[in-house]
Write a protein that holds these residues in place. Structure first.
Motif, mmCIF file in Angstrom:
data_model
loop_
_atom_site.group_PDB
_atom_site.id
_atom_site.type_symbol
_atom_site.label_atom_id
_atom_site.label_comp_id
_atom_site.label_asym_id
_atom_site.label_seq_id
_atom_site.Cartn_x
_atom_site.Cartn_y
_atom_site.Cartn_z
ATOM 1 N N LEU A 24 0.824 -1.211 0.000
ATOM 2 C CA LEU A 24 0.000 0.000 0.000
ATOM 3 C C LEU A 24 0.855 1.256 0.000
ATOM 4 N N LYS A 25 1.900 1.260 0.821
ATOM 5 C CA LYS A 25 2.791 2.419 0.849
ATOM 6 C C LYS A 25 3.447 2.633 -0.509
ATOM 7 N N SER A 26 3.885 1.553 -1.129
ATOM 8 C CA SER A 26 4.514 1.657 -2.447
ATOM 9 C C SER A 26 3.537 2.199 -3.479
ATOM 10 N N GLU A 27 2.311 1.687 -3.442
ATOM 11 C CA GLU A 27 1.301 2.150 -4.401
ATOM 12 C C GLU A 27 0.985 3.634 -4.190
ATOM 13 N N ILE A 28 0.827 4.019 -2.944
ATOM 14 C CA ILE A 28 0.512 5.426 -2.644
ATOM 15 C C ILE A 28 1.667 6.330 -3.056
ATOM 16 N N MET A 29 2.895 5.918 -2.740
ATOM 17 C CA MET A 29 4.052 6.744 -3.113
ATOM 18 C C MET A 29 4.182 6.834 -4.637
ATOM 19 N N GLY A 30 3.920 5.734 -5.330
ATOM 20 C CA GLY A 30 3.983 5.758 -6.791
ATOM 21 C C GLY A 30 2.950 6.702 -7.379
ATOM 22 N N ARG A 31 1.745 6.621 -6.871
ATOM 23 C CA ARG A 31 0.690 7.508 -7.382
ATOM 24 C C ARG A 31 0.975 8.966 -7.033
ATOM 25 N N LEU A 32 1.486 9.197 -5.834
ATOM 26 C CA LEU A 32 1.826 10.558 -5.436
ATOM 27 C C LEU A 32 2.935 11.111 -6.327
ATOM 28 N N GLY A 33 3.925 10.281 -6.628
ATOM 29 C CA GLY A 33 5.006 10.711 -7.520
ATOM 30 C C GLY A 33 4.472 11.057 -8.900
ATOM 31 N N ASN A 34 3.589 10.223 -9.439
ATOM 32 C CA ASN A 34 2.991 10.506 -10.749
ATOM 33 C C ASN A 34 2.169 11.786 -10.713
ATOM 34 N N PHE A 35 1.423 11.974 -9.622
ATOM 35 C CA PHE A 35 0.614 13.180 -9.475
ATOM 36 C C PHE A 35 1.500 14.416 -9.442
ATOM 37 N N GLU A 36 2.603 14.354 -8.702
ATOM 38 C CA GLU A 36 3.527 15.496 -8.633
ATOM 39 C C GLU A 36 4.134 15.774 -10.008
ATOM 40 N N ASN A 37 4.494 14.733 -10.732
ATOM 41 C CA ASN A 37 5.045 14.914 -12.085
ATOM 42 C C ASN A 37 4.016 15.552 -13.005
ATOM 43 N N GLU A 38 2.759 15.121 -12.887
ATOM 44 C CA GLU A 38 1.700 15.691 -13.721
ATOM 45 C C GLU A 38 1.488 17.168 -13.386
ATOM 46 N N ILE A 39 1.518 17.492 -12.102
ATOM 47 C CA ILE A 39 1.367 18.894 -11.688
ATOM 48 C C ILE A 39 2.526 19.725 -12.240
ATOM 49 N N ASP A 40 3.754 19.209 -12.118
ATOM 50 C CA ASP A 40 4.922 19.933 -12.640
ATOM 51 C C ASP A 40 4.797 20.141 -14.140
ATOM 52 N N ARG A 41 4.346 19.130 -14.868
ATOM 53 C CA ARG A 41 4.202 19.236 -16.323
ATOM 54 C C ARG A 41 3.165 20.299 -16.676
ATOM 55 N N ARG A 42 2.056 20.270 -15.974
ATOM 56 C CA ARG A 42 1.001 21.258 -16.262
ATOM 57 C C ARG A 42 1.449 22.662 -15.876
ATOM 58 N N MET A 43 2.189 22.779 -14.783
ATOM 59 C CA MET A 43 2.696 24.104 -14.379
ATOM 60 C C MET A 43 3.658 24.631 -15.439
ATOM 61 N N ASP A 44 4.497 23.759 -15.986
ATOM 62 C CA ASP A 44 5.421 24.169 -17.055
ATOM 63 C C ASP A 44 4.645 24.621 -18.285
ATOM 64 N N GLU A 45 3.571 23.899 -18.642
ATOM 65 C CA GLU A 45 2.749 24.291 -19.791
ATOM 66 C C GLU A 45 2.116 25.656 -19.558
ATOM 67 N N ILE A 46 1.586 25.870 -18.349
ATOM 68 C CA ILE A 46 0.955 27.168 -18.033
ATOM 69 C C ILE A 46 1.988 28.279 -18.075
ATOM 70 N N GLU A 47 3.167 28.054 -17.520
ATOM 71 C CA GLU A 47 4.225 29.065 -17.556
ATOM 72 C C GLU A 47 4.630 29.381 -18.994
ATOM 73 N N ALA A 48 4.727 28.348 -19.831
ATOM 74 C CA ALA A 48 5.105 28.550 -21.230
ATOM 75 C C ALA A 48 4.039 29.380 -21.946
ATOM 76 N N LYS A 49 2.780 29.115 -21.674
ATOM 77 C CA LYS A 49 1.694 29.886 -22.314
ATOM 78 C C LYS A 49 1.716 31.332 -21.841
ATOM 79 N N LEU A 50 1.994 31.548 -20.558
ATOM 80 C CA LEU A 50 2.045 32.903 -20.042
ATOM 81 C C LEU A 50 3.220 33.682 -20.624
ATOM 82 N N ARG A 51 4.346 33.027 -20.876
ATOM 83 C CA ARG A 51 5.502 33.703 -21.470
ATOM 84 C C ARG A 51 5.223 34.100 -22.908
#
Length: 88
Positions: free
Chosen positions: A59-86
């Motif tokens: 369970l810990k491994s699954e939660i950490m894996g999903r949390l890592g993917n979620f953080e990566n997705e947030i970072d990717r979307r933040m980069d896209e938003i920053e690129a659009k704003l620039r």
């Protein structure tokens, strides 16, 4: 005539001894079965504890894996938003 009461007493004593021997045998048998059951219960508890540890780790491994993917997705979307704003 005196032999009859003595023989009856001896017969009764023999019966009592046989019953005691039977009871002793049954007691030893039940004690052995109880020990076997206790060992199986202890083994079952150990297996449950191991299973609990394994499930916890999964369970810990699954939660950490999903949390890592979620953080990566947030970072990717933040980069896209920053690129659009620039671009504006």
């Amino acid at each position: 005539m005196t032999d009859e009461p003595t023989n009856l007493i001896l017969e009764q004593l023999k019966l009592i001894r046989k019953e005691q021997a039977d009871q002793r045998t049954l007691l030893l048998h039940h004690t052995d079965l109880l020990r076997r059951i206790e060992r199986r219960v202890a083994e079952g508890e150990r297996r449950v504890d191991e299973l609990k540890d394994d499930l916890e780790m999964m369970l810990k491994s699954e939660i950490m894996g999903r949390l890592g993917n979620f953080e990566n997705e947030i970072d990717r979307r933040m980069d896209e938003i920053e690129a659009k704003l620039r671009e504006r």
